[in-house]
Design a protein around this motif. Structure first.
Motif, PDB file in Angstrom:
ATOM      1  N   VAL A  75      63.297   3.873   9.142  1.00 34.41           N
ATOM      2  CA  VAL A  75      62.615   4.992   8.485  1.00 34.41           C
ATOM      3  C   VAL A  75      61.372   5.390   9.270  1.00 34.41           C
ATOM      4  CG1 VAL A  75      61.330   5.680   6.421  1.00 34.41           C
ATOM      5  CG2 VAL A  75      63.534   4.526   6.186  1.00 34.41           C
ATOM      6  N   ASP A  76      60.593   4.410   9.733  1.00 36.83           N
ATOM      7  CA  ASP A  76      59.432   4.729  10.570  1.00 36.83           C
ATOM      8  C   ASP A  76      59.861   5.459  11.844  1.00 36.83           C
ATOM      9  OD1 ASP A  76      57.453   3.752   8.950  1.00 36.83           O
ATOM     10  OD2 ASP A  76      57.179   1.862  10.024  1.00 36.83           O
ATOM     11  N   ALA A  77      60.924   4.957  12.461  1.00 37.92           N
ATOM     12  CA  ALA A  77      61.396   5.552  13.717  1.00 37.92           C
ATOM     13  C   ALA A  77      61.879   6.985  13.517  1.00 37.92           C
ATOM     14  CB  ALA A  77      62.518   4.703  14.308  1.00 37.92           C
ATOM     15  N   TYR A  78      62.436   7.266  12.352  1.00 37.18           N
ATOM     16  CA  TYR A  78      62.909   8.622  12.071  1.00 37.18           C
ATOM     17  C   TYR A  78      61.762   9.549  11.678  1.00 37.18           C
ATOM     18  CZ  TYR A  78      64.596  12.510   9.276  1.00 37.18           C
ATOM     19  OH  TYR A  78      64.780  13.751   8.754  1.00 37.18           O
ATOM     20  N   THR A  79      60.901   9.102  10.775  1.00 36.72           N
ATOM     21  CA  THR A  79      59.915  10.010  10.196  1.00 36.72           C
ATOM     22  C   THR A  79      58.715  10.277  11.092  1.00 36.72           C
ATOM     23  OG1 THR A  79      58.803   8.166   9.058  1.00 36.72           O
ATOM     24  CG2 THR A  79      60.533   9.362   7.833  1.00 36.72           C
ATOM     25  N   PHE A  80      58.249   9.256  11.813  1.00 39.45           N
ATOM     26  CA  PHE A  80      56.977   9.438  12.510  1.00 39.45           C
ATOM     27  C   PHE A  80      57.023  10.514  13.596  1.00 39.45           C
ATOM     28  CE2 PHE A  80      53.384   8.512  15.247  1.00 39.45           C
ATOM     29  CZ  PHE A  80      52.372   8.498  14.301  1.00 39.45           C
ATOM     30  N   PRO A  81      58.086  10.606  14.391  1.00 34.61           N
ATOM     31  CA  PRO A  81      58.115  11.691  15.392  1.00 34.61           C
ATOM     32  C   PRO A  81      58.080  13.083  14.772  1.00 34.61           C
ATOM     33  CG  PRO A  81      59.708   9.999  15.947  1.00 34.61           C
ATOM     34  CD  PRO A  81      59.234   9.689  14.563  1.00 34.61           C
ATOM     35  N   GLN A  84      50.604   3.716   9.627  1.00 33.73           N
ATOM     36  CA  GLN A  84      49.436   3.191   8.936  1.00 33.73           C
ATOM     37  C   GLN A  84      48.151   3.735   9.545  1.00 33.73           C
ATOM     38  OE1 GLN A  84      50.375  -0.937   9.511  1.00 33.73           O
ATOM     39  NE2 GLN A  84      51.090  -1.203   7.411  1.00 33.73           N
ATOM     40  N   GLY A  85      48.114   3.778  10.880  1.00 28.74           N
ATOM     41  CA  GLY A  85      46.929   4.303  11.542  1.00 28.74           C
ATOM     42  C   GLY A  85      46.664   5.745  11.170  1.00 28.74           C
ATOM     43  N   LYS A  86      47.725   6.544  11.146  1.00 28.19           N
ATOM     44  CA  LYS A  86      47.538   7.945  10.786  1.00 28.19           C
ATOM     45  C   LYS A  86      47.167   8.103   9.321  1.00 28.19           C
ATOM     46  CE  LYS A  86      49.196  12.610  11.331  1.00 28.19           C
ATOM     47  NZ  LYS A  86      50.202  13.538  11.882  1.00 28.19           N
ATOM     48  N   PHE A  87      47.704   7.245   8.465  1.00 26.67           N
ATOM     49  CA  PHE A  87      47.348   7.308   7.046  1.00 26.67           C
ATOM     50  C   PHE A  87      45.844   7.133   6.858  1.00 26.67           C
ATOM     51  CE2 PHE A  87      46.432   5.312   2.979  1.00 26.67           C
ATOM     52  CZ  PHE A  87      47.042   6.188   2.097  1.00 26.67           C
ATOM     53  N   LEU A  88      45.264   6.136   7.536  1.00 31.70           N
ATOM     54  CA  LEU A  88      43.818   5.929   7.426  1.00 31.70           C
ATOM     55  C   LEU A  88      43.062   7.139   7.970  1.00 31.70           C
ATOM     56  CD1 LEU A  88      43.332   2.183   8.443  1.00 31.70           C
ATOM     57  CD2 LEU A  88      43.730   3.163   6.178  1.00 31.70           C
ATOM     58  N   GLY A 146      42.331  -4.160  20.076  1.00 33.88           N
ATOM     59  CA  GLY A 146      42.320  -3.324  21.270  1.00 33.88           C
ATOM     60  C   GLY A 146      41.828  -1.909  21.051  1.00 33.88           C
ATOM     61  N   GLY A 147      41.371  -1.610  19.835  1.00 33.11           N
ATOM     62  CA  GLY A 147      40.838  -0.286  19.544  1.00 33.11           C
ATOM     63  C   GLY A 147      41.833   0.722  19.017  1.00 33.11           C
ATOM     64  N   TYR A 148      43.054   0.275  18.718  1.00 35.93           N
ATOM     65  CA  TYR A 148      44.106   1.212  18.314  1.00 35.93           C
ATOM     66  C   TYR A 148      43.766   1.955  17.020  1.00 35.93           C
ATOM     67  CZ  TYR A 148      48.853   2.895  17.254  1.00 35.93           C
ATOM     68  OH  TYR A 148      49.965   3.671  16.961  1.00 35.93           O
ATOM     69  N   SER A 149      43.409   1.235  15.977  1.00 31.72           N
ATOM     70  CA  SER A 149      43.096   1.899  14.709  1.00 31.72           C
ATOM     71  C   SER A 149      41.829   2.733  14.823  1.00 31.72           C
ATOM     72  CB  SER A 149      42.973   0.878  13.572  1.00 31.72           C
ATOM     73  OG  SER A 149      42.088  -0.165  13.914  1.00 31.72           O
ATOM     74  N   ALA A 150      40.865   2.260  15.614  1.00 34.09           N
ATOM     75  CA  ALA A 150      39.639   3.030  15.818  1.00 34.09           C
ATOM     76  C   ALA A 150      39.946   4.369  16.486  1.00 34.09           C
ATOM     77  CB  ALA A 150      38.655   2.226  16.670  1.00 34.09           C
ATOM     78  N   ILE A 151      40.811   4.347  17.488  1.00 30.18           N
ATOM     79  CA  ILE A 151      41.181   5.570  18.188  1.00 30.18           C
ATOM     80  C   ILE A 151      41.941   6.517  17.263  1.00 30.18           C
ATOM     81  CG2 ILE A 151      42.630   6.490  20.057  1.00 30.18           C
ATOM     82  CD1 ILE A 151      41.783   3.993  21.687  1.00 30.18           C
ATOM     83  N   TRP A 152      42.787   5.978  16.415  1.00 26.33           N
ATOM     84  CA  TRP A 152      43.480   6.814  15.433  1.00 26.33           C
ATOM     85  C   TRP A 152      42.474   7.569  14.567  1.00 26.33           C
ATOM     86  CZ3 TRP A 152      47.518   9.420  14.515  1.00 26.33           C
ATOM     87  CH2 TRP A 152      48.798   8.986  14.868  1.00 26.33           C
ATOM     88  N   VAL A 153      41.571   6.826  13.952  1.00 26.22           N
ATOM     89  CA  VAL A 153      40.647   7.430  12.995  1.00 26.22           C
ATOM     90  C   VAL A 153      39.743   8.457  13.667  1.00 26.22           C
ATOM     91  CG1 VAL A 153      38.716   6.942  11.452  1.00 26.22           C
ATOM     92  CG2 VAL A 153      40.723   5.457  11.426  1.00 26.22           C
ATOM     93  N   ALA A 154      39.196   8.118  14.838  1.00 20.51           N
ATOM     94  CA  ALA A 154      38.264   9.025  15.506  1.00 20.51           C
ATOM     95  C   ALA A 154      38.962  10.236  16.115  1.00 20.51           C
ATOM     96  CB  ALA A 154      37.487   8.273  16.573  1.00 20.51           C
ATOM     97  N   SER A 155      40.132  10.019  16.722  1.00 17.08           N
ATOM     98  CA  SER A 155      40.804  11.132  17.408  1.00 17.08           C
ATOM     99  C   SER A 155      41.332  12.174  16.438  1.00 17.08           C
ATOM    100  CB  SER A 155      41.947  10.609  18.282  1.00 17.08           C
ATOM    101  OG  SER A 155      42.954   9.985  17.493  1.00 17.08           O
ATOM    102  N   GLU A 156      41.613  11.787  15.214  1.00 17.94           N
ATOM    103  CA  GLU A 156      42.101  12.736  14.203  1.00 17.94           C
ATOM    104  C   GLU A 156      40.956  13.406  13.446  1.00 17.94           C
ATOM    105  OE1 GLU A 156      45.442  13.474  12.794  1.00 17.94           O
ATOM    106  OE2 GLU A 156      46.069  12.849  14.791  1.00 17.94           O
ATOM    107  N   ASN A 157      39.729  12.948  13.679  1.00 13.76           N
ATOM    108  CA  ASN A 157      38.578  13.463  12.931  1.00 13.76           C
ATOM    109  C   ASN A 157      37.410  13.708  13.875  1.00 13.76           C
ATOM    110  OD1 ASN A 157      39.310  13.050   9.843  1.00 13.76           O
ATOM    111  ND2 ASN A 157      40.034  11.233  10.921  1.00 13.76           N
TER     112      ASN A 157
END
Length: 240
Positions: free
Chosen positions: A21-27, A61-65, A84-95
């Motif tokens: 489901v993740d593989a189908y929906t996220f793209p 999950q990262g995009k949800f936050l 490694g900064g993955y969730s931080a990059i998600w939150v900052a890059s989307e906002n």
């Protein structure tokens, strides 16, 4: 009739449908053409090459936050546990309006995260602080108290689990009214509800769930999650 023992069954084991489901929906929800896609992919690749554990959030999950922060108009966020900064990059890059402070104890993680954040072009909006979480958060709380650092509108706790409640209480003193504190990995593949389980991480998760339910000014709920990161969940708490 046979009674099924939940704790010895395979009911909580990984189901390939979760990943499918993740593989189908996220793209569809986040096409590869989005500006931050390459930076996020490079972050995971560089973190793996550096030998970091695969503990990052899933992309969904990262995009949800990140979307929560956008919907709530968060301008200052706090993260405990950078990896490694993955969730931080998600939150900052989307906002683009958001500044994030993230705290990490492991020096190697700090070095990898800072490099990933620099390559993502976000060093001006993501501050990585190296140090023990409790010590750093106590210092940040003092800065917030005297007004040299703005209050936070969102907190994500994803660090050493045994200190989760201490992190929560320190964060509670630094957030604006009606802000969310999210504590990750509290369900522990369902072991949270097995009161016979005395694993320190499981017991620490129970402490957070039980204490949050009694803490004045806190309204919380535990959300179970499935997906490419298997079965877990987070505590979602609003501080009034």
């Amino acid at each position: 009739m046979t009674t099924r023992n939940y704790w010895t069954s395979t009911i909580h084991k990984h189901d390939p449908r979760w990943t499918a489901v993740d593989a189908y929906t996220f793209p569809h929800s986040h096409p590869a053409s989005r500006p931050n896609t390459k930076a996020l992919e490079n972050t995971l690749t560089a973190s793996k090459a550096a030998g970091l554990s695969n503990y990052s959030l899933s992309p969904a999950q990262g995009k949800f936050l990140a979307l929560h922060c956008r919907a709530s108009g968060v301008t200052h966020a706090l993260e405990v546990g950078t990896l490694g900064g993955y969730s931080a990059i998600w939150v900052a890059s989307e906002n683009p309006q958001l500044r994030l402070t993230t705290v990490e104890y492991n020096r190697k993680h700090v070095e990898v995260a800072r490099k990933n954040i620099e390559l993502a072009g976000l060093s001006d909006r993501i501050e990585v602080i190296h140090g023990a979480g409790i010590d750093v958060l106590a210092h940040l709380r003092n800065e917030v108290k005297v007004g040299t650092r703005p209050m936070f509108g969102f907190v994500f706790i994803d660090a050493d689990k045994v200190n989760n409640w201490k992190y929560f209480m320190l964060a509670k003193d630094m957030v604006k009214p009606n802000s969310v504190i999210c504590v990750d990995n509290v369900v522990r593949e369902g072991q949270l509800a097995d009161l016979r389980d005395t694993d320190p991480y499981v017991m620490a998760s129970r402490q957070v769930v039980e204490n949050a339910g009694k803490e004045p000014g806190v309204d919380s709920v535990v959300i179970q999650t499935v997906g490419e990161k298997s079965y877990d969940g987070w505590l979602w708490a609003v501080v009034s």
